[in-house]
Design a protein around this motif. Sequence first.
Motif, short mmCIF file in Angstrom:
data_model
loop_
_atom_site.label_atom_id
_atom_site.label_comp_id
_atom_site.label_asym_id
_atom_site.label_seq_id
_atom_site.Cartn_x
_atom_site.Cartn_y
_atom_site.Cartn_z
N UNK A 1 -13.12 26.98 30.45
CA UNK A 1 -12.66 25.78 29.74
C UNK A 1 -13.83 25.12 29.02
N UNK A 2 -14.96 24.99 29.72
CA UNK A 2 -16.13 24.33 29.12
C UNK A 2 -16.61 25.06 27.86
N UNK A 3 -16.53 26.38 27.88
CA UNK A 3 -17.00 27.12 26.70
C UNK A 3 -15.96 27.16 25.58
N UNK A 4 -14.68 27.15 25.96
CA UNK A 4 -13.64 27.36 24.95
C UNK A 4 -13.28 26.10 24.18
N UNK A 5 -13.32 24.94 24.84
CA UNK A 5 -12.90 23.71 24.17
C UNK A 5 -13.70 23.44 22.89
N UNK A 6 -15.04 23.51 22.93
CA UNK A 6 -15.77 23.31 21.67
C UNK A 6 -15.43 24.35 20.60
N UNK A 7 -15.13 25.57 21.03
CA UNK A 7 -14.75 26.61 20.06
C UNK A 7 -13.43 26.25 19.39
N UNK A 8 -12.50 25.68 20.17
CA UNK A 8 -11.22 25.24 19.62
C UNK A 8 -11.44 24.09 18.65
N UNK A 9 -12.33 23.17 19.03
CA UNK A 9 -12.62 22.04 18.16
C UNK A 9 -13.16 22.50 16.82
N UNK A 10 -14.05 23.49 16.87
CA UNK A 10 -14.60 24.02 15.62
C UNK A 10 -13.49 24.54 14.71
N UNK A 11 -12.48 25.16 15.34
CA UNK A 11 -11.37 25.72 14.56
C UNK A 11 -10.40 24.65 14.08
#
Lengths: 96, 331
Positions: free
Chosen positions: B246-256
């Motif tokens: 979750x910690x790694x994926x949330x910022x990746x989602x935000x970028x998208x």
Amino acid sequence: MTKSKEWPLWEIFIRGQHGMSHRHVGSLHASDAEHAIKNARDVYTRRNEGVSIWAVEAKDISASSPSDKGPLYDPARDKIYRHPTFYVLPEEAGNM
Amino acid sequence: MYAQMVKSTGKGVQPLEEMGPQDRAFQERIDRGEKIEPKDWMPDAYRKNLIRQMGQHAHSEIVGQLPEGNWITRAPTLERKANLLAKVQDEAGHGLYIYCAAETLGISRDELFEQLHSGKMKYSSIFNYPTLTWADMGAVGWLVDGAAIMNQVPLQRTSFGPYARAMVRICKEESFHQRQGYHIMIQMAKEGTADQKRMAQDAFNRFWYPALMMFGPSDKDSVHSAQSMAWKIKMNTNDELRQKFVDETVPQAEYLGLTVPDEHLKFNDETGHYDFSEPDWDEFMDVISGNGPCNTDRLEARKKAWNDGAWVREGMMAHADKKAQRKLAAE
Ligand SMILES: [Fe+2]
Ligand SMILES: [Fe+2]
């Protein structure tokens, strides 16, 4: 479903572009040696990992047994004079 | 994760002092970080657990080809098609590496397949969800392979030598899988048309919770973890890995520019981690026990491939036997 005879197991060794010698990379099933090499191409060299493939049927490999670990390697253990650092040389001799 | 539900003997971990000499020596080898090799002595339960775990893992790689295979012929460009084909081919390779490693423990390939086909052995719940649009190829690569990497990286240090070595190979190949998925997502969610953005969000919505389920039940409900961790065939708890994901994926989602489908998602300043909602564990139990949206399809596809391939397997063997006999006669 008919009970079919399983393809034998092969151990695969690959020498890479800059590799000094063949290295064991894993195993696979194949009907014969030619087939094993073709499968090894697909399974173990999808990214140019090798320039040479050896396939050896697993049943033809003789291996030392793990319980030999001690006795088998014992003779080498106390022969430190086989290593260059055993011989202390004067600085005057330079790199040797 | 790829092995979500590995049931151990359930007896809990025996303290070193209470072990017999053989078991104790074995545990001490593991504690020292030594690798266990196929011919070494090992407790029966260790062998059985590993066969189950590696079986589930290998089956997941193989069944995992199906949801993506669904889109190979319909990829939007030739380049995407080549990328996806290469990725799916890698997954076949991953299955093969792990099957071979499992076979060193004394189970045959045919037996492993037989147990998959009869439903005795499981595969990851994630592959029982359908892939409905091209955006799903992005979501799967990004999230599913992302979650798989999180689990497989620590398994490179697992105590069983052949399994650890298979993981090293696999981890080298996985990063391309996740990147090609995220690349698809960038194209659709950031650079795409309004429709493509909507598709990307929809794919994310459908795969978020199933991806969280990949790490298996919550630690408080996973009774089989302790022994596996003592044996170093499981390196982290389910909740630890889920949090990391979750910690790694949330910022990746935000970028998208995508919204995580969780109204309770919030960064917690005290813990330094995201708080998030648990997936629906009833749904998880349902999917793992055979009632997910695609369980029947997936298993049928595997059985059909196995049965349809029987004449090839038999023909190859007959041909090899004949060739060997001819060679013998000529000598
Ligand atoms: Fe994989
Ligand atoms: Fe992958």
